[in-house]
Design a protein around this motif. Structure first.
Motif, short mmCIF file in Angstrom:
data_model
loop_
_atom_site.label_atom_id
_atom_site.label_comp_id
_atom_site.label_asym_id
_atom_site.label_seq_id
_atom_site.Cartn_x
_atom_site.Cartn_y
_atom_site.Cartn_z
N LEU A 1 83.80 21.47 16.67
CA LEU A 1 83.71 22.66 17.54
C LEU A 1 82.33 22.56 18.21
CD1 LEU A 1 85.41 25.45 15.42
CD2 LEU A 1 86.27 24.47 17.71
N MET A 2 81.38 22.13 17.49
CA MET A 2 80.05 22.09 17.93
C MET A 2 79.75 20.89 18.89
SD MET A 2 77.83 22.99 14.51
CE MET A 2 76.24 22.50 15.12
N ALA A 3 80.60 19.88 18.88
CA ALA A 3 80.39 18.89 19.70
C ALA A 3 81.01 19.38 21.04
CB ALA A 3 81.07 17.44 18.87
N GLY A 4 82.00 19.98 20.88
CA GLY A 4 82.74 20.56 22.15
C GLY A 4 81.94 21.56 22.88
N LEU A 5 81.44 22.17 22.35
CA LEU A 5 80.38 23.34 23.10
C LEU A 5 79.23 22.66 23.47
CD1 LEU A 5 80.44 26.18 20.30
CD2 LEU A 5 81.50 26.26 22.67
N LEU A 6 78.59 21.82 22.96
CA LEU A 6 77.58 20.81 23.14
C LEU A 6 77.87 19.98 24.50
CD1 LEU A 6 74.43 19.91 22.96
CD2 LEU A 6 75.22 18.01 21.77
N GLY A 7 79.17 19.62 24.61
CA GLY A 7 79.79 18.82 25.96
C GLY A 7 79.71 19.70 26.79
N LEU A 8 80.12 21.12 26.78
CA LEU A 8 80.16 21.79 27.84
C LEU A 8 78.72 22.20 28.40
CD1 LEU A 8 82.90 24.47 26.60
CD2 LEU A 8 83.18 22.89 28.51
N VAL A 9 77.90 22.56 27.53
CA VAL A 9 76.61 22.78 28.03
C VAL A 9 75.98 21.71 28.73
CG1 VAL A 9 74.09 23.30 27.36
CG2 VAL A 9 76.26 24.62 26.16
N ILE A 10 76.12 20.49 28.43
CA ILE A 10 75.52 19.24 29.01
C ILE A 10 76.06 19.31 30.41
CG2 ILE A 10 75.63 16.84 29.02
CD1 ILE A 10 74.95 16.75 25.96
N HIS A 11 77.55 19.38 30.64
CA HIS A 11 78.23 19.26 31.84
C HIS A 11 77.66 20.27 32.64
CE1 HIS A 11 81.65 18.81 34.74
NE2 HIS A 11 81.84 20.31 34.54
N LEU A 12 77.41 21.51 32.38
CA LEU A 12 77.06 22.52 33.18
C LEU A 12 75.62 22.35 33.87
CD1 LEU A 12 78.28 25.71 31.55
CD2 LEU A 12 79.20 24.74 33.64
N ALA A 13 74.67 21.83 32.81
CA ALA A 13 73.22 21.48 33.19
C ALA A 13 73.39 20.61 34.18
CB ALA A 13 72.53 20.98 31.94
N ARG A 14 74.30 19.43 34.07
CA ARG A 14 74.23 18.32 34.75
C ARG A 14 74.83 18.70 36.26
NH1 ARG A 14 76.72 13.17 31.43
NH2 ARG A 14 74.90 12.75 30.28
N GLY A 15 75.70 19.52 36.28
CA GLY A 15 76.20 20.21 37.63
C GLY A 15 75.15 20.86 38.40
#
Length: 166
Positions: free
Chosen positions: A28-42
């Motif tokens: 779950l933590m890895a999934g949330l981290l992936g979302l945060v990184i995706h938004l930051a890159r966008g």
């Protein structure tokens, strides 16, 4: 009377989480981290696109200056949305008025100048979907500046650090 015997307790009492529970939390933590990184890159990609558009527009503004001896005027005062829209559309109108400068605007990414039809000059939009502001003196009295509201879509104010200035 019969005495109750105590059952022996295990040497290590079971405390903590099972391996399955720990794995679920890690996933779950890895999934949330992936979302945060995706938004930051966008947001980073949109910032880069906005800066690239600002550079192209500043080249066109400088070309206007070189041809006419003055920068396109910025119409309207203040930070209000209608003043920003007037300054943006005034810049588009001034740049399109000269065919030698207008061709430079045709190389901008699609969606940068929106609403140009008939008598309407259109407005300049950044990659976040905000109307870009244009100020002749840039607050310094020297060079013009283009300002994007950035991801918070608001120019100035409490989140002024999110603004993207040319």
């Amino acid at each position: 009377m019969q005495r109750l015997r105590k059952t022996p307790s295990p040497p290590f009492p079971q405390r903590g989480f099972s391996l399955v529970e720990l794995l679920i939390v890690i996933i779950l933590m890895a999934g949330l981290l992936g979302l945060v990184i995706h938004l930051a890159r966008g947001n980073d990609v949109k910032r880069q696109k906005t800066r690239a558009v600002q550079v192209q527009l500043l080249v066109a503004i400088q070309e206007h200056f070189d041809r006419f001896g003055f920068y396109p005027p910025s119409q309207g005062n203040g930070p209000a949305a209608d003043a920003i829209a007037r300054r943006s559309s005034g810049l588009v109108e001034a740049l399109y008025s000269d065919t030698n400068v207008a061709y430079m605007l045709e190389t901008l990414p699609k969606g940068t100048i929106v609403g140009r039809s008939g008598g309407n000059p259109g407005m300049i939009y950044d990659a976040f979907g905000n109307v870009m502001d244009y100020q002749v003196d840039g607050g310094t009295g020297i060079t013009p500046v283009l300002i994007s509201g950035g991801p918070d879509k608001y120019i100035g104010g409490a989140n002024a650090r999110d603004d993207i200035c040319s």
